[in-house]
Design a protein around this motif. Structure first.
Motif, short mmCIF file in Angstrom:
data_model
loop_
_atom_site.label_atom_id
_atom_site.label_comp_id
_atom_site.label_asym_id
_atom_site.label_seq_id
_atom_site.Cartn_x
_atom_site.Cartn_y
_atom_site.Cartn_z
N ARG A 236 0.83 -1.21 0.00
CA ARG A 236 0.00 0.00 0.00
C ARG A 236 0.87 1.26 0.00
O ARG A 236 0.58 2.24 -0.69
CB ARG A 236 -0.94 0.00 1.21
CG ARG A 236 -1.94 -1.15 1.20
CD ARG A 236 -3.05 -0.93 2.21
NE ARG A 236 -2.55 -0.78 3.56
CZ ARG A 236 -2.31 -1.79 4.39
NH1 ARG A 236 -2.50 -3.04 3.97
NH2 ARG A 236 -1.89 -1.58 5.62
N ALA A 237 1.95 1.23 0.80
CA ALA A 237 2.84 2.39 0.85
C ALA A 237 3.51 2.62 -0.50
O ALA A 237 3.69 3.77 -0.92
CB ALA A 237 3.90 2.18 1.94
N LEU A 238 3.87 1.54 -1.19
CA LEU A 238 4.45 1.67 -2.53
C LEU A 238 3.49 2.37 -3.49
O LEU A 238 3.87 3.29 -4.23
CB LEU A 238 4.80 0.30 -3.08
CG LEU A 238 6.19 -0.27 -2.84
CD1 LEU A 238 6.29 -1.66 -3.43
CD2 LEU A 238 7.28 0.62 -3.41
N LEU A 239 2.23 1.94 -3.48
CA LEU A 239 1.24 2.53 -4.38
C LEU A 239 1.06 4.02 -4.09
O LEU A 239 1.00 4.85 -5.00
CB LEU A 239 -0.09 1.79 -4.26
CG LEU A 239 -0.14 0.38 -4.87
CD1 LEU A 239 -1.49 -0.26 -4.59
CD2 LEU A 239 0.12 0.42 -6.37
N ALA A 264 -9.95 0.38 -3.67
CA ALA A 264 -11.08 1.30 -3.54
C ALA A 264 -10.93 2.17 -2.30
O ALA A 264 -11.24 3.37 -2.32
CB ALA A 264 -12.39 0.50 -3.49
N GLU A 265 -10.45 1.57 -1.20
CA GLU A 265 -10.24 2.34 0.03
C GLU A 265 -9.15 3.39 -0.15
O GLU A 265 -9.30 4.54 0.29
CB GLU A 265 -9.87 1.40 1.18
CG GLU A 265 -9.67 2.11 2.51
CD GLU A 265 -9.19 1.18 3.61
OE1 GLU A 265 -8.90 1.68 4.70
OE2 GLU A 265 -9.07 -0.03 3.35
N LEU A 266 -8.05 3.02 -0.80
CA LEU A 266 -6.98 3.99 -1.06
C LEU A 266 -7.48 5.15 -1.91
O LEU A 266 -7.15 6.32 -1.66
CB LEU A 266 -5.80 3.31 -1.76
CG LEU A 266 -4.98 2.31 -0.93
CD1 LEU A 266 -3.92 1.65 -1.80
CD2 LEU A 266 -4.32 3.00 0.25
N ALA A 267 -8.28 4.85 -2.94
CA ALA A 267 -8.80 5.90 -3.81
C ALA A 267 -9.76 6.82 -3.06
O ALA A 267 -9.79 8.03 -3.29
CB ALA A 267 -9.50 5.26 -5.01
N ALA A 268 -10.54 6.24 -2.13
CA ALA A 268 -11.50 7.06 -1.37
C ALA A 268 -10.79 7.97 -0.37
O ALA A 268 -11.20 9.11 -0.16
CB ALA A 268 -12.49 6.15 -0.66
N ARG A 269 -9.71 7.46 0.24
CA ARG A 269 -9.01 8.24 1.27
C ARG A 269 -8.01 9.22 0.69
O ARG A 269 -7.67 10.22 1.32
CB ARG A 269 -8.30 7.29 2.23
CG ARG A 269 -9.26 6.43 3.03
CD ARG A 269 -8.55 5.38 3.84
NE ARG A 269 -7.67 5.96 4.86
CZ ARG A 269 -6.95 5.22 5.71
NH1 ARG A 269 -7.01 3.92 5.65
NH2 ARG A 269 -6.19 5.81 6.60
N HIS A 270 -7.52 8.94 -0.54
CA HIS A 270 -6.50 9.79 -1.15
C HIS A 270 -6.92 10.10 -2.58
O HIS A 270 -6.64 9.32 -3.50
CB HIS A 270 -5.14 9.08 -1.14
CG HIS A 270 -4.72 8.60 0.22
ND1 HIS A 270 -4.17 9.42 1.17
CD2 HIS A 270 -4.81 7.36 0.79
CE1 HIS A 270 -3.90 8.72 2.25
NE2 HIS A 270 -4.28 7.47 2.05
N ALA A 274 -6.32 7.94 -7.26
CA ALA A 274 -7.10 7.49 -8.42
C ALA A 274 -6.68 8.23 -9.69
O ALA A 274 -6.77 7.68 -10.80
CB ALA A 274 -8.59 7.70 -8.15
N VAL A 275 -6.22 9.47 -9.54
CA VAL A 275 -5.78 10.25 -10.70
C VAL A 275 -4.44 9.75 -11.22
O VAL A 275 -4.23 9.63 -12.43
CB VAL A 275 -5.70 11.75 -10.34
CG1 VAL A 275 -5.15 12.55 -11.51
CG2 VAL A 275 -7.06 12.27 -9.92
N ALA A 276 -3.51 9.45 -10.29
CA ALA A 276 -2.13 9.12 -10.68
C ALA A 276 -1.95 7.65 -11.04
O ALA A 276 -1.06 7.32 -11.83
CB ALA A 276 -1.17 9.49 -9.55
#
Length: 510
Positions: A236-239, A264-270, A274-276
Protein backbone atom coordinates in the motif's frame (compact mmCIF):
# COMPACT_ATOMS: atom_id res chain seq x y z
CA UNK A 1 36.47 -13.41 28.69
CA UNK A 2 40.26 -13.69 29.14
CA UNK A 3 39.99 -12.52 32.75
CA UNK A 4 37.38 -15.19 33.50
CA UNK A 5 39.58 -17.90 32.01
CA UNK A 6 42.55 -16.66 34.05
CA UNK A 7 40.39 -16.65 37.19
CA UNK A 8 39.34 -20.27 36.60
CA UNK A 9 42.98 -21.28 36.10
CA UNK A 10 44.00 -19.61 39.39
CA UNK A 11 41.23 -21.45 41.25
CA UNK A 12 42.44 -24.80 39.90
CA UNK A 13 46.10 -23.97 40.62
CA UNK A 14 45.22 -22.91 44.18
CA UNK A 15 43.31 -26.11 44.81
CA UNK A 16 46.05 -28.34 43.39
CA UNK A 17 48.88 -26.60 45.28
CA UNK A 18 46.84 -26.60 48.48
CA UNK A 19 46.02 -30.29 48.21
CA UNK A 20 49.62 -31.30 47.40
CA UNK A 21 51.02 -29.10 50.16
CA UNK A 22 48.54 -30.38 52.78
CA UNK A 23 49.19 -33.99 51.79
CA UNK A 24 52.94 -33.51 52.34
CA UNK A 25 52.48 -31.46 55.55
CA UNK A 26 50.01 -33.85 57.22
CA UNK A 27 51.58 -37.13 56.03
CA UNK A 28 52.93 -37.89 59.54
CA UNK A 29 50.46 -35.81 61.59
CA UNK A 30 48.68 -37.49 64.49
CA UNK A 31 46.51 -34.43 65.24
CA UNK A 32 44.78 -34.07 61.82
CA UNK A 33 43.28 -36.77 59.63
CA UNK A 34 44.77 -36.97 56.18
CA UNK A 35 42.42 -39.08 54.11
CA UNK A 36 41.78 -37.66 50.60
CA UNK A 37 38.40 -36.26 51.67
CA UNK A 38 39.94 -34.66 54.75
CA UNK A 39 42.68 -33.08 52.65
CA UNK A 40 40.07 -31.73 50.19
CA UNK A 41 38.04 -30.27 53.08
CA UNK A 42 41.09 -28.51 54.56
CA UNK A 43 42.02 -27.35 51.05
CA UNK A 44 38.62 -25.71 50.49
CA UNK A 45 38.89 -23.99 53.87
CA UNK A 46 41.96 -22.12 52.57
CA UNK A 47 39.60 -19.98 50.45
CA UNK A 48 38.00 -18.51 53.59
CA UNK A 49 41.28 -18.36 55.64
CA UNK A 50 39.89 -20.90 58.07
CA UNK A 51 41.89 -24.09 57.47
CA UNK A 52 42.86 -25.51 60.88
CA UNK A 53 46.12 -27.29 59.81
CA UNK A 54 47.69 -23.97 58.70
CA UNK A 55 46.81 -21.97 61.81
CA UNK A 56 50.02 -22.60 63.80
CA UNK A 57 52.38 -20.46 61.67
CA UNK A 58 54.39 -23.12 59.83
CA UNK A 59 56.86 -23.78 58.43
CA UNK A 60 54.95 -25.37 55.52
CA UNK A 61 55.91 -27.04 52.23
CA UNK A 62 56.26 -24.52 49.42
CA UNK A 63 53.05 -25.62 47.55
CA UNK A 64 51.04 -25.00 50.72
CA UNK A 65 52.88 -21.73 51.37
CA UNK A 66 51.90 -20.43 47.91
CA UNK A 67 48.34 -21.72 48.16
CA UNK A 68 47.55 -20.13 51.53
CA UNK A 69 48.23 -16.66 50.02
CA UNK A 70 46.83 -17.31 46.55
CA UNK A 71 43.47 -18.72 47.63
CA UNK A 72 42.39 -15.67 49.73
CA UNK A 73 43.35 -13.41 46.82
CA UNK A 74 41.15 -15.45 44.50
CA UNK A 75 38.31 -15.24 47.03
CA UNK A 76 38.68 -11.46 47.31
CA UNK A 77 38.50 -11.05 43.52
CA UNK A 78 35.37 -13.24 43.39
CA UNK A 79 33.65 -11.09 46.05
CA UNK A 80 34.50 -7.86 44.22
CA UNK A 81 33.30 -9.24 40.88
CA UNK A 82 30.07 -10.51 42.43
CA UNK A 83 29.39 -7.09 43.96
CA UNK A 84 30.07 -5.40 40.64
CA UNK A 85 27.61 -7.65 38.82
CA UNK A 86 25.04 -7.26 41.59
CA UNK A 87 25.08 -3.47 41.41
CA UNK A 88 25.84 -3.10 37.70
CA UNK A 89 22.25 -2.31 36.72
CA UNK A 90 21.92 0.30 39.47
CA UNK A 91 25.22 1.94 38.47
CA UNK A 92 24.07 1.99 34.86
CA UNK A 93 20.82 3.73 35.89
CA UNK A 94 22.72 6.37 37.86
CA UNK A 95 25.02 7.01 34.91
CA UNK A 96 22.04 7.21 32.53
CA UNK A 97 20.35 9.82 34.73
CA UNK A 98 23.44 12.03 34.53
CA UNK A 99 24.08 11.43 30.83
CA UNK A 100 23.23 14.12 28.26
CA UNK A 101 22.79 14.26 24.47
CA UNK A 102 22.43 10.49 24.30
CA UNK A 103 19.89 8.49 22.32
CA UNK A 104 17.32 6.16 23.88
CA UNK A 105 16.07 3.19 21.85
CA UNK A 106 12.96 1.66 23.38
CA UNK A 107 11.70 -1.82 22.47
CA UNK A 108 12.90 -5.41 22.38
CA UNK A 109 12.08 -5.96 18.72
CA UNK A 110 14.45 -6.85 15.90
CA UNK A 111 13.88 -3.33 14.55
CA UNK A 112 15.04 -1.80 17.86
CA UNK A 113 18.15 -3.99 17.97
CA UNK A 114 18.99 -3.23 14.34
CA UNK A 115 18.59 0.51 14.87
CA UNK A 116 20.68 0.46 18.05
CA UNK A 117 23.49 -1.37 16.25
CA UNK A 118 23.47 1.27 13.49
CA UNK A 119 23.62 4.11 16.02
CA UNK A 120 26.14 2.54 18.41
CA UNK A 121 29.14 3.29 16.21
CA UNK A 122 28.78 7.08 16.43
CA UNK A 123 26.41 7.86 19.30
CA UNK A 124 25.85 7.04 22.93
CA UNK A 125 22.86 4.72 22.99
CA UNK A 126 20.77 3.56 25.97
CA UNK A 127 18.47 0.57 25.42
CA UNK A 128 15.12 0.26 27.23
CA UNK A 129 13.03 -2.86 26.68
CA UNK A 130 9.67 -1.28 27.50
CA UNK A 131 8.43 2.13 28.63
CA UNK A 132 4.66 2.48 29.02
CA UNK A 133 5.18 4.87 31.95
CA UNK A 134 7.61 7.74 32.60
CA UNK A 135 9.72 5.85 35.22
CA UNK A 136 11.84 3.70 32.82
CA UNK A 137 12.44 6.73 30.60
CA UNK A 138 13.55 8.89 33.52
CA UNK A 139 15.86 6.07 34.64
CA UNK A 140 17.36 6.05 31.12
CA UNK A 141 18.06 9.78 31.32
CA UNK A 142 15.26 11.09 29.09
CA UNK A 143 15.22 14.58 30.75
CA UNK A 144 18.64 15.24 29.17
CA UNK A 145 18.47 12.96 26.12
CA UNK A 146 18.61 14.27 22.56
CA UNK A 147 16.37 11.65 20.90
CA UNK A 148 14.01 8.81 21.68
CA UNK A 149 13.16 5.99 19.29
CA UNK A 150 10.11 3.85 20.16
CA UNK A 151 10.53 0.68 18.10
CA UNK A 152 8.50 -2.07 19.77
CA UNK A 153 6.65 -4.48 17.50
CA UNK A 154 3.25 -3.28 18.74
CA UNK A 155 2.02 0.14 17.62
CA UNK A 156 0.09 0.55 20.90
CA UNK A 157 3.31 0.12 22.91
CA UNK A 158 5.07 2.81 20.88
CA UNK A 159 2.20 5.28 21.25
CA UNK A 160 2.22 4.58 24.99
CA UNK A 161 5.96 5.35 25.05
CA UNK A 162 5.34 8.69 23.31
CA UNK A 163 2.61 9.56 25.83
CA UNK A 164 4.93 8.59 28.71
CA UNK A 165 7.72 10.74 27.27
CA UNK A 166 5.36 13.71 27.00
CA UNK A 167 4.94 13.58 30.80
CA UNK A 168 8.69 13.79 31.53
CA UNK A 169 9.97 17.26 32.36
CA UNK A 170 12.97 18.37 30.31
CA UNK A 171 16.10 19.44 32.19
CA UNK A 172 17.69 21.11 29.16
CA UNK A 173 16.84 23.81 26.66
CA UNK A 174 16.90 21.90 23.37
CA UNK A 175 13.72 20.07 22.25
CA UNK A 176 13.43 16.29 22.42
CA UNK A 177 13.05 14.47 19.11
CA UNK A 178 10.80 11.40 19.33
CA UNK A 179 10.52 8.89 16.49
CA UNK A 180 7.87 6.22 17.02
CA UNK A 181 7.19 3.24 14.79
CA UNK A 182 3.65 2.44 13.65
CA UNK A 183 2.81 -0.54 11.48
CA UNK A 184 0.43 1.40 9.22
CA UNK A 185 2.08 4.27 7.27
CA UNK A 186 -1.28 6.07 6.95
CA UNK A 187 -1.78 5.97 10.72
CA UNK A 188 1.62 7.60 11.09
CA UNK A 189 0.53 10.44 8.81
CA UNK A 190 -2.60 11.01 10.90
CA UNK A 191 -0.77 10.94 14.25
CA UNK A 192 1.97 13.26 12.98
CA UNK A 193 -0.57 16.07 12.58
CA UNK A 194 -1.63 15.94 16.21
CA UNK A 195 -0.43 18.79 18.44
CA UNK A 196 2.16 17.85 21.06
CA UNK A 197 3.40 19.96 23.94
CA UNK A 198 6.15 22.49 23.43
CA UNK A 199 9.64 21.01 23.62
CA UNK A 200 8.67 17.79 21.84
CA UNK A 201 9.15 17.08 18.15
CA UNK A 202 7.21 13.88 17.50
CA UNK A 203 7.48 11.94 14.27
CA UNK A 204 5.68 8.68 13.52
CA UNK A 205 7.28 6.47 10.93
CA UNK A 206 6.61 3.08 9.43
CA UNK A 207 9.38 0.66 8.49
CA UNK A 208 7.44 -0.22 5.36
CA UNK A 209 6.62 3.42 4.63
CA UNK A 210 10.27 4.47 4.90
CA UNK A 211 11.40 1.59 2.70
CA UNK A 212 8.69 2.32 0.11
CA UNK A 213 9.79 5.95 -0.19
CA UNK A 214 13.40 4.96 -0.67
CA UNK A 215 12.60 2.24 -3.20
CA UNK A 216 10.46 4.52 -5.38
CA UNK A 217 13.05 7.31 -5.11
CA UNK A 218 15.81 4.90 -6.17
CA UNK A 219 13.90 3.22 -9.01
CA UNK A 220 12.14 6.35 -10.32
CA UNK A 221 9.77 4.31 -12.52
CA UNK A 222 8.89 6.20 -15.68
CA UNK A 223 6.84 4.54 -18.38
CA UNK A 224 7.41 0.98 -17.16
CA UNK A 225 4.67 -1.56 -16.71
CA UNK A 226 4.41 -2.13 -12.96
CA UNK A 227 3.16 -5.09 -10.95
CA UNK A 228 2.58 -5.08 -7.19
CA UNK A 229 2.13 -8.55 -5.70
CA UNK A 230 0.46 -8.45 -2.29
CA UNK A 231 -1.12 -5.36 -0.71
CA UNK A 232 0.60 -5.56 2.64
CA UNK A 233 1.53 -2.32 4.43
CA UNK A 234 4.60 -2.17 2.17
CA UNK A 235 2.48 -2.73 -0.95
CA UNK A 236 0.00 0.00 0.00
CA UNK A 237 2.84 2.39 0.85
CA UNK A 238 4.45 1.67 -2.53
CA UNK A 239 1.24 2.53 -4.38
CA UNK A 240 0.74 5.77 -2.45
CA UNK A 241 4.36 6.87 -2.84
CA UNK A 242 4.20 6.08 -6.54
CA UNK A 243 1.04 8.17 -6.87
CA UNK A 244 2.55 11.10 -4.94
CA UNK A 245 5.55 11.28 -7.25
CA UNK A 246 3.76 10.87 -10.57
CA UNK A 247 3.17 13.79 -12.91
CA UNK A 248 1.45 11.54 -15.44
CA UNK A 249 -0.86 8.55 -14.84
CA UNK A 250 0.79 5.14 -14.54
CA UNK A 251 -0.64 1.67 -15.22
CA UNK A 252 -0.30 -0.71 -12.28
CA UNK A 253 -1.34 -4.35 -12.00
CA UNK A 254 -2.13 -5.42 -8.44
CA UNK A 255 -1.97 -9.13 -7.65
CA UNK A 256 -4.07 -9.79 -4.55
CA UNK A 257 -7.34 -11.72 -4.04
CA UNK A 258 -8.66 -8.90 -1.83
CA UNK A 259 -7.12 -6.15 -3.92
CA UNK A 260 -10.34 -4.56 -5.17
CA UNK A 261 -11.44 -3.49 -1.70
CA UNK A 262 -8.01 -2.19 -0.72
CA UNK A 263 -7.58 -0.18 -3.93
CA UNK A 264 -11.08 1.30 -3.54
CA UNK A 265 -10.24 2.34 0.03
CA UNK A 266 -6.98 3.99 -1.06
CA UNK A 267 -8.80 5.90 -3.81
CA UNK A 268 -11.50 7.06 -1.37
CA UNK A 269 -9.01 8.24 1.27
CA UNK A 270 -6.50 9.79 -1.15
CA UNK A 271 -8.07 11.56 -4.13
CA UNK A 272 -4.67 11.96 -5.85
CA UNK A 273 -4.27 8.16 -5.94
CA UNK A 274 -7.10 7.49 -8.42
CA UNK A 275 -5.78 10.25 -10.70
CA UNK A 276 -2.13 9.12 -10.68
CA UNK A 277 -2.54 5.32 -10.67
CA UNK A 278 -4.76 3.35 -13.05
CA UNK A 279 -4.99 0.03 -11.25
CA UNK A 280 -6.16 -3.32 -12.53
CA UNK A 281 -6.55 -6.11 -9.95
CA UNK A 282 -5.96 -9.82 -10.66
CA UNK A 283 -5.93 -12.73 -8.19
CA UNK A 284 -2.84 -14.51 -9.60
CA UNK A 285 0.34 -13.19 -11.24
CA UNK A 286 0.55 -13.98 -14.92
CA UNK A 287 3.85 -12.89 -16.60
CA UNK A 288 3.44 -10.52 -19.54
CA UNK A 289 6.03 -9.37 -22.08
CA UNK A 290 7.41 -5.91 -21.39
CA UNK A 291 6.78 -5.77 -17.65
CA UNK A 292 9.76 -3.93 -16.17
CA UNK A 293 9.19 -3.78 -12.43
CA UNK A 294 7.58 -6.39 -10.20
CA UNK A 295 7.31 -5.62 -6.47
CA UNK A 296 6.72 -8.62 -4.20
CA UNK A 297 5.32 -7.18 -0.95
CA UNK A 298 4.10 -10.04 1.27
CA UNK A 299 4.71 -9.80 5.01
CA UNK A 300 5.25 -13.57 5.02
CA UNK A 301 8.91 -13.63 4.00
CA UNK A 302 9.01 -17.28 2.89
CA UNK A 303 6.05 -16.64 0.60
CA UNK A 304 7.68 -13.43 -0.64
CA UNK A 305 10.91 -15.28 -1.42
CA UNK A 306 9.04 -18.02 -3.26
CA UNK A 307 6.94 -15.60 -5.33
CA UNK A 308 10.02 -13.48 -6.01
CA UNK A 309 11.97 -16.44 -7.36
CA UNK A 310 9.02 -17.53 -9.50
CA UNK A 311 8.54 -14.01 -10.88
CA UNK A 312 12.26 -13.62 -11.61
CA UNK A 313 12.20 -16.86 -13.58
CA UNK A 314 9.37 -15.67 -15.84
CA UNK A 315 9.71 -11.87 -16.09
CA UNK A 316 11.06 -10.28 -19.29
CA UNK A 317 14.66 -11.54 -19.38
CA UNK A 318 16.09 -8.40 -20.97
CA UNK A 319 14.40 -5.60 -19.03
CA UNK A 320 12.56 -7.06 -16.08
CA UNK A 321 13.46 -6.54 -12.43
CA UNK A 322 11.84 -8.16 -9.40
CA UNK A 323 12.11 -6.37 -6.04
CA UNK A 324 11.21 -8.38 -2.94
CA UNK A 325 10.39 -7.01 0.52
CA UNK A 326 12.41 -8.70 3.27
CA UNK A 327 13.10 -8.11 6.95
CA UNK A 328 14.64 -11.01 8.86
CA UNK A 329 15.53 -12.95 5.70
CA UNK A 330 17.08 -9.98 3.88
CA UNK A 331 20.57 -11.44 4.35
CA UNK A 332 19.51 -14.76 2.84
CA UNK A 333 18.17 -13.01 -0.25
CA UNK A 334 21.29 -10.90 -0.71
CA UNK A 335 23.46 -14.00 -0.37
CA UNK A 336 21.51 -15.68 -3.17
CA UNK A 337 22.02 -12.67 -5.44
CA UNK A 338 25.75 -12.44 -4.63
CA UNK A 339 26.22 -16.08 -5.55
CA UNK A 340 24.59 -15.52 -8.93
CA UNK A 341 21.37 -17.35 -8.15
CA UNK A 342 19.23 -14.70 -9.83
CA UNK A 343 20.49 -11.61 -11.63
CA UNK A 344 17.03 -10.06 -12.06
CA UNK A 345 16.18 -10.25 -8.36
CA UNK A 346 16.75 -7.55 -5.74
CA UNK A 347 15.80 -7.41 -2.08
CA UNK A 348 14.53 -4.55 0.05
CA UNK A 349 15.70 -4.98 3.67
CA UNK A 350 13.10 -2.84 5.43
CA UNK A 351 14.86 -3.00 8.82
CA UNK A 352 18.24 -1.90 7.49
CA UNK A 353 16.70 0.74 5.24
CA UNK A 354 14.71 2.28 8.09
CA UNK A 355 17.70 2.15 10.45
CA UNK A 356 19.96 3.91 7.97
CA UNK A 357 17.23 6.47 7.27
CA UNK A 358 16.70 7.23 10.97
CA UNK A 359 20.41 7.42 11.74
CA UNK A 360 20.91 9.79 8.79
CA UNK A 361 18.24 12.07 10.26
CA UNK A 362 20.65 12.75 13.13
CA UNK A 363 23.30 14.04 10.75
CA UNK A 364 20.62 16.35 9.34
CA UNK A 365 19.80 17.85 12.74
CA UNK A 366 21.43 21.20 11.95
CA UNK A 367 19.86 21.35 8.48
CA UNK A 368 16.46 20.59 10.01
CA UNK A 369 16.99 23.35 12.56
CA UNK A 370 17.85 25.79 9.75
CA UNK A 371 14.63 24.85 7.97
CA UNK A 372 12.50 25.09 11.14
CA UNK A 373 13.83 28.59 11.80
CA UNK A 374 13.09 29.64 8.22
CA UNK A 375 9.52 28.29 8.39
CA UNK A 376 8.84 30.10 11.68
CA UNK A 377 10.25 33.36 10.33
CA UNK A 378 8.26 33.24 7.09
CA UNK A 379 5.01 32.34 8.83
CA UNK A 380 5.55 35.23 11.23
CA UNK A 381 5.62 37.47 8.14
CA UNK A 382 2.20 36.13 7.12
CA UNK A 383 3.29 33.65 4.45
CA UNK A 384 1.79 30.19 4.06
CA UNK A 385 2.23 27.14 1.82
CA UNK A 386 0.14 28.72 -0.94
CA UNK A 387 2.41 31.76 -1.18
CA UNK A 388 5.63 29.88 -0.35
CA UNK A 389 5.62 26.13 -1.21
CA UNK A 390 8.81 25.55 0.83
CA UNK A 391 6.93 26.12 4.13
CA UNK A 392 6.36 22.39 4.65
CA UNK A 393 7.80 19.75 6.95
CA UNK A 394 11.34 18.57 6.25
CA UNK A 395 10.15 15.18 4.96
CA UNK A 396 7.95 16.91 2.37
CA UNK A 397 10.70 19.22 1.06
CA UNK A 398 12.04 18.59 -2.45
CA UNK A 399 15.57 17.17 -2.49
CA UNK A 400 16.94 20.42 -3.91
CA UNK A 401 15.71 22.43 -0.91
CA UNK A 402 16.93 19.81 1.55
CA UNK A 403 20.36 19.99 -0.05
CA UNK A 404 20.26 23.79 0.19
CA UNK A 405 19.54 23.57 3.91
CA UNK A 406 22.33 21.01 4.34
CA UNK A 407 24.74 23.30 2.52
CA UNK A 408 23.76 26.22 4.74
CA UNK A 409 24.16 24.11 7.89
CA UNK A 410 27.45 22.65 6.69
CA UNK A 411 28.91 26.12 6.25
CA UNK A 412 28.13 27.32 9.79
CA UNK A 413 31.36 26.11 11.36
CA UNK A 414 33.45 27.69 8.60
CA UNK A 415 31.76 31.05 9.09
CA UNK A 416 32.19 30.90 12.87
CA UNK A 417 35.91 30.34 12.36
CA UNK A 418 36.08 33.69 10.54
CA UNK A 419 35.21 35.55 13.74
CA UNK A 420 37.13 33.33 16.18
CA UNK A 421 34.16 31.26 17.34
CA UNK A 422 33.19 27.61 17.30
CA UNK A 423 30.16 25.53 18.17
CA UNK A 424 30.07 22.95 20.95
CA UNK A 425 27.42 20.37 21.91
CA UNK A 426 25.18 21.75 24.63
CA UNK A 427 21.59 21.20 25.66
CA UNK A 428 21.62 24.13 28.07
CA UNK A 429 20.29 27.54 27.06
CA UNK A 430 23.21 29.95 26.65
CA UNK A 431 22.93 33.52 25.38
CA UNK A 432 25.35 34.64 22.67
CA UNK A 433 25.57 37.92 20.76
CA UNK A 434 27.74 38.76 17.77
CA UNK A 435 29.50 42.11 17.64
CA UNK A 436 28.18 44.46 14.88
CA UNK A 437 31.32 44.09 12.78
CA UNK A 438 31.07 40.29 13.15
CA UNK A 439 27.48 40.34 11.91
CA UNK A 440 28.53 42.30 8.85
CA UNK A 441 31.48 40.05 8.05
CA UNK A 442 29.42 36.87 8.44
CA UNK A 443 26.55 38.33 6.39
CA UNK A 444 28.97 38.94 3.50
CA UNK A 445 30.29 35.36 3.85
CA UNK A 446 26.74 33.97 3.88
CA UNK A 447 25.81 35.95 0.75
CA UNK A 448 28.91 34.73 -1.09
CA UNK A 449 28.14 31.13 -0.11
CA UNK A 450 24.55 31.46 -1.29
CA UNK A 451 25.59 33.01 -4.61
CA UNK A 452 28.13 30.22 -5.25
CA UNK A 453 25.55 27.55 -4.40
CA UNK A 454 22.91 29.05 -6.70
CA UNK A 455 25.32 29.57 -9.60
CA UNK A 456 26.49 25.94 -9.28
CA UNK A 457 22.82 24.93 -9.65
CA UNK A 458 22.48 26.92 -12.86
CA UNK A 459 20.88 30.10 -11.53
CA UNK A 460 21.66 33.48 -13.13
CA UNK A 461 21.03 37.12 -12.35
CA UNK A 462 17.65 38.49 -13.38
CA UNK A 463 15.88 41.72 -12.48
CA UNK A 464 12.88 39.67 -11.31
CA UNK A 465 12.85 36.26 -9.70
CA UNK A 466 11.81 33.43 -12.01
CA UNK A 467 12.04 29.93 -10.55
CA UNK A 468 11.30 28.24 -13.86
CA UNK A 469 14.15 30.04 -15.67
CA UNK A 470 16.35 30.10 -12.53
CA UNK A 471 16.70 33.87 -12.38
CA UNK A 472 17.20 35.81 -9.13
CA UNK A 473 17.79 39.56 -8.53
CA UNK A 474 20.14 38.94 -5.56
CA UNK A 475 22.74 37.06 -7.62
CA UNK A 476 25.23 39.94 -7.62
CA UNK A 477 28.10 41.18 -5.44
CA UNK A 478 27.43 42.38 -1.88
CA UNK A 479 28.42 45.93 -2.83
CA UNK A 480 25.60 46.04 -5.41
CA UNK A 481 22.86 44.87 -3.03
CA UNK A 482 20.31 47.20 -1.52
CA UNK A 483 19.94 47.55 2.25
CA UNK A 484 16.85 45.34 2.36
CA UNK A 485 18.67 42.52 0.57
CA UNK A 486 21.70 42.84 2.84
CA UNK A 487 19.46 42.67 5.91
CA UNK A 488 18.22 39.23 4.87
CA UNK A 489 21.78 37.90 5.16
CA UNK A 490 22.27 39.71 8.47
CA UNK A 491 19.10 38.08 9.77
CA UNK A 492 20.53 34.66 8.90
CA UNK A 493 23.60 35.46 11.01
CA UNK A 494 21.59 36.91 13.90
CA UNK A 495 19.48 33.71 13.97
CA UNK A 496 22.50 31.40 14.29
CA UNK A 497 22.49 31.18 18.13
CA UNK A 498 18.80 30.23 18.09
CA UNK A 499 19.25 27.74 15.23
CA UNK A 500 22.18 26.04 16.96
CA UNK A 501 20.39 25.90 20.32
CA UNK A 502 17.45 24.26 18.55
CA UNK A 503 19.82 21.55 17.28
CA UNK A 504 21.60 21.08 20.63
CA UNK A 505 24.67 23.31 20.16
CA UNK A 506 25.90 26.69 21.35
CA UNK A 507 28.49 29.18 20.15
CA UNK A 508 31.62 29.89 22.20
CA UNK A 509 34.54 32.18 21.53
CA UNK A 510 37.96 30.62 21.16
Amino acid sequence: MLIRVLFAVLVVVSLVLGYVGLAEYLATSAQYAHRPLDLLYYDLQLFVINSAPVSNGGPYPWPLEVSRFLTPAVTAYAVVEAARLLFASEIARLRARRRARHIIVCGDSLAARTLASHLDAEHRVVRVESARSPAPLIAAGLPRAARLYACADETAANIATVLAASQVERKVHAPLEIHAHVSDPELGDALRDRGWREGLEVDFFSLDGVAAKQVIAAEQPDGERLVVIGLSAFGRALLLELARRRTEPVEVTVVDPDGEAVVAELAARHPFFAVACHVSVVPVYQPEPGVHLVFVCHDDEERALRDGLNAAATVDATRGTVIVRMAELAGVGEMMVQHGQEDRLRFVGVLDMASVYLSERITDSLARAVHRRYVRAQRALGQDVRSNPSLVDWDDLPDTLRDANRASAGDIERKLELVGCRLVPSLEAAAFTFEPEEVERLAVAEHERWVAERRADGWRYGSRRDNERKLHPDLRPWSDLGEAERQKDRNVVLALPEILADAGYRIVRR
